[in-house]
Design a protein around this motif. Sequence first.
Motif, short mmCIF file in Angstrom:
data_model
loop_
_atom_site.label_atom_id
_atom_site.label_comp_id
_atom_site.label_asym_id
_atom_site.label_seq_id
_atom_site.Cartn_x
_atom_site.Cartn_y
_atom_site.Cartn_z
N ILE A 234 42.10 -79.80 -51.07
CA ILE A 234 41.58 -80.43 -50.00
C ILE A 234 42.50 -81.19 -49.06
O ILE A 234 42.44 -81.20 -48.02
CB ILE A 234 40.70 -82.04 -50.53
CG1 ILE A 234 39.46 -80.98 -51.33
CG2 ILE A 234 40.42 -82.81 -49.92
CD1 ILE A 234 38.35 -80.53 -50.16
N THR A 235 43.81 -81.65 -49.79
CA THR A 235 44.67 -82.40 -48.95
C THR A 235 45.39 -81.76 -47.88
O THR A 235 45.35 -81.81 -46.55
CB THR A 235 45.84 -83.08 -49.85
OG1 THR A 235 45.18 -83.95 -50.66
CG2 THR A 235 46.74 -83.89 -48.90
N PRO A 236 45.86 -80.24 -48.09
CA PRO A 236 46.35 -79.53 -47.16
C PRO A 236 45.24 -79.01 -46.20
O PRO A 236 45.69 -78.72 -45.11
CB PRO A 236 47.14 -78.29 -47.58
CG PRO A 236 46.35 -78.23 -49.19
CD PRO A 236 45.95 -79.86 -49.37
N LEU A 237 43.99 -78.92 -46.45
CA LEU A 237 42.98 -78.63 -45.81
C LEU A 237 42.56 -79.66 -44.61
O LEU A 237 42.47 -79.49 -43.49
CB LEU A 237 41.80 -78.27 -46.34
CG LEU A 237 40.55 -77.71 -45.53
CD1 LEU A 237 40.93 -76.47 -44.84
CD2 LEU A 237 39.21 -77.75 -46.61
N GLY B 143 46.98 -81.05 -43.33
CA GLY B 143 48.05 -80.07 -42.95
C GLY B 143 47.74 -79.34 -41.57
O GLY B 143 46.52 -79.14 -41.17
N GLY B 144 48.58 -78.56 -41.19
CA GLY B 144 48.63 -77.75 -40.05
C GLY B 144 48.28 -76.27 -40.35
O GLY B 144 48.09 -75.95 -41.76
N PRO B 145 48.19 -75.54 -39.54
CA PRO B 145 47.94 -73.90 -39.63
C PRO B 145 49.32 -73.30 -40.78
O PRO B 145 48.75 -72.64 -41.44
CB PRO B 145 48.18 -73.25 -38.46
CG PRO B 145 47.83 -74.41 -37.42
CD PRO B 145 48.31 -75.53 -38.10
N THR B 146 50.17 -74.01 -40.67
CA THR B 146 51.41 -73.43 -41.65
C THR B 146 51.61 -74.15 -42.75
O THR B 146 52.61 -73.92 -43.38
CB THR B 146 52.77 -73.31 -40.84
OG1 THR B 146 53.01 -74.93 -40.19
CG2 THR B 146 52.57 -72.58 -39.38
N ASP B 147 50.94 -75.08 -43.04
CA ASP B 147 50.75 -75.86 -44.34
C ASP B 147 49.86 -75.79 -45.48
O ASP B 147 49.74 -76.52 -46.19
CB ASP B 147 50.60 -77.38 -43.95
CG ASP B 147 51.82 -77.92 -42.86
OD1 ASP B 147 52.80 -77.64 -42.78
OD2 ASP B 147 51.33 -78.41 -41.68
N ASN C 123 51.02 -82.08 -40.63
CA ASN C 123 52.25 -81.35 -40.91
C ASN C 123 52.44 -81.68 -42.27
O ASN C 123 51.43 -82.20 -43.13
CB ASN C 123 53.20 -81.94 -40.06
CG ASN C 123 53.32 -83.57 -40.16
OD1 ASN C 123 53.52 -84.24 -41.18
ND2 ASN C 123 52.80 -84.30 -39.34
N GLU C 124 53.64 -80.99 -42.90
CA GLU C 124 54.02 -81.01 -44.33
C GLU C 124 54.17 -82.56 -44.67
O GLU C 124 53.84 -83.06 -45.93
CB GLU C 124 55.06 -80.30 -44.38
CG GLU C 124 55.50 -80.06 -46.07
CD GLU C 124 56.53 -79.21 -46.28
OE1 GLU C 124 57.65 -79.68 -46.68
OE2 GLU C 124 56.50 -77.96 -45.99
N THR C 125 54.61 -83.46 -43.91
CA THR C 125 55.00 -84.79 -44.42
C THR C 125 53.60 -85.47 -44.87
O THR C 125 53.36 -86.35 -45.44
CB THR C 125 55.57 -85.70 -43.28
OG1 THR C 125 56.77 -84.79 -43.04
CG2 THR C 125 55.84 -86.93 -43.88
N THR C 126 52.46 -85.35 -43.87
CA THR C 126 51.34 -85.93 -44.04
C THR C 126 50.42 -85.41 -45.40
O THR C 126 49.84 -86.07 -46.04
CB THR C 126 50.43 -85.71 -42.75
OG1 THR C 126 50.16 -84.31 -42.49
CG2 THR C 126 50.79 -86.77 -41.80
N VAL C 127 50.87 -84.10 -45.48
CA VAL C 127 50.14 -83.43 -46.78
C VAL C 127 50.78 -84.13 -47.99
O VAL C 127 50.15 -84.64 -49.10
CB VAL C 127 50.47 -82.09 -47.07
CG1 VAL C 127 50.05 -81.46 -48.05
CG2 VAL C 127 49.83 -81.19 -45.90
N ILE C 128 52.18 -84.53 -48.08
CA ILE C 128 52.89 -85.04 -49.21
C ILE C 128 52.31 -86.43 -49.27
O ILE C 128 52.14 -86.83 -50.24
CB ILE C 128 54.38 -84.85 -48.91
CG1 ILE C 128 54.67 -83.46 -49.13
CG2 ILE C 128 55.05 -85.88 -50.24
CD1 ILE C 128 56.37 -83.21 -48.63
N ILE D 62 43.90 -93.76 -40.04
CA ILE D 62 45.28 -94.36 -40.04
C ILE D 62 46.29 -93.70 -39.34
O ILE D 62 46.90 -94.43 -38.19
CB ILE D 62 45.78 -94.58 -41.45
CG1 ILE D 62 44.73 -95.25 -42.17
CG2 ILE D 62 47.14 -95.38 -41.55
CD1 ILE D 62 45.06 -95.34 -43.91
N LEU D 63 46.65 -92.43 -39.14
CA LEU D 63 47.69 -91.90 -38.44
C LEU D 63 47.12 -90.89 -37.14
O LEU D 63 48.19 -90.40 -36.53
CB LEU D 63 48.35 -90.98 -39.44
CG LEU D 63 49.00 -91.56 -40.51
CD1 LEU D 63 49.64 -90.52 -41.50
CD2 LEU D 63 50.04 -92.54 -40.33
N GLY D 64 46.07 -90.90 -37.03
CA GLY D 64 45.47 -90.08 -35.95
C GLY D 64 45.96 -90.61 -34.43
O GLY D 64 46.40 -91.60 -34.39
#
Length: 288
Positions: free
Chosen positions: A226-229, A232-236, A152-157, A126-128
């Motif tokens: 799973i979701t941040p993996l 998320g990015g390296p810092t998330d 990023n953090e937004t996509t994790v949330i 969807i967002l790629g």
Amino acid sequence: MSVERREARQPWILLSPALVAITLLLFVPLLFIVVYSFWLRTATGADQAGFFLDNWNEALTDPFYRDILLNTLKIAAITTIVCALMGYPSAYFIARSRGNKAILLLLLMLPFWISYIIRTMSWINILGVSGAVNSILIWLGIVDEPLQMLYNETTVILGLVHFLLPFMILNVFVSLDGIDETLEDAANSLGATKWQGFLEVTLPLSLPGLAAGGLLCFVLGAGTYITPLVLGGPTDAMFANLVFEAIITQLNWPLGSALSLMLLAVLGALVLIYNRYLGMAQLMKGLG
């Protein structure tokens, strides 16, 4: 054996299968984790049995773990707030629906029929860069090149809200469905507007369900990896990712055990506070 003693033992006999299952599947593994947390990972890669505080000292004093834990709690809190803001109106609509309540609940339960991992990975399509959103934006001429919306953090949330929103809606729905609708009518007959009736009657009576949904969303959100993996990015990274990295990647079971118990203690304290002031009955209704 007297009749009184037989009657006193009967509940324990009936509960024994459940108690044995809980002991073997919950308390015994947890005991192993507690024991592992005091072992020591040596330079050769072997685990040295004993009673060492090195893992706990590292987990509790290293700013790296503290910052990841605080970031995890922050993401879980934001996710819970978003779920509450989105879930309450949806639950209210379902609870006050006429005739199609069962269909709406069925639609709400449909996401649970699909794997959580698949639902999380669907956001990549969807967002790629070549996903649906970017394709539409380019086709409409709004952008000339794909936008970077993932990792990023937004996509994790966003992924956590997608996963946890049904839990919030179900808990709030159970609370709202148990409120007598005539109470709002009585408030209106006494001169209150519909909005005042909602604020003074319905909202306070539904707060236990909202709190139960908030607790469930917060605990599940803080414990996910799973979701941040995936999104998320390296810092998330969240705290559960550190546990996964320590145990699966580094094979450092002692440190991973200490980190997992650290997260368990934080979330367990939150559950105890909730149980102290609100009780677990409402949460059990939502899960049932």
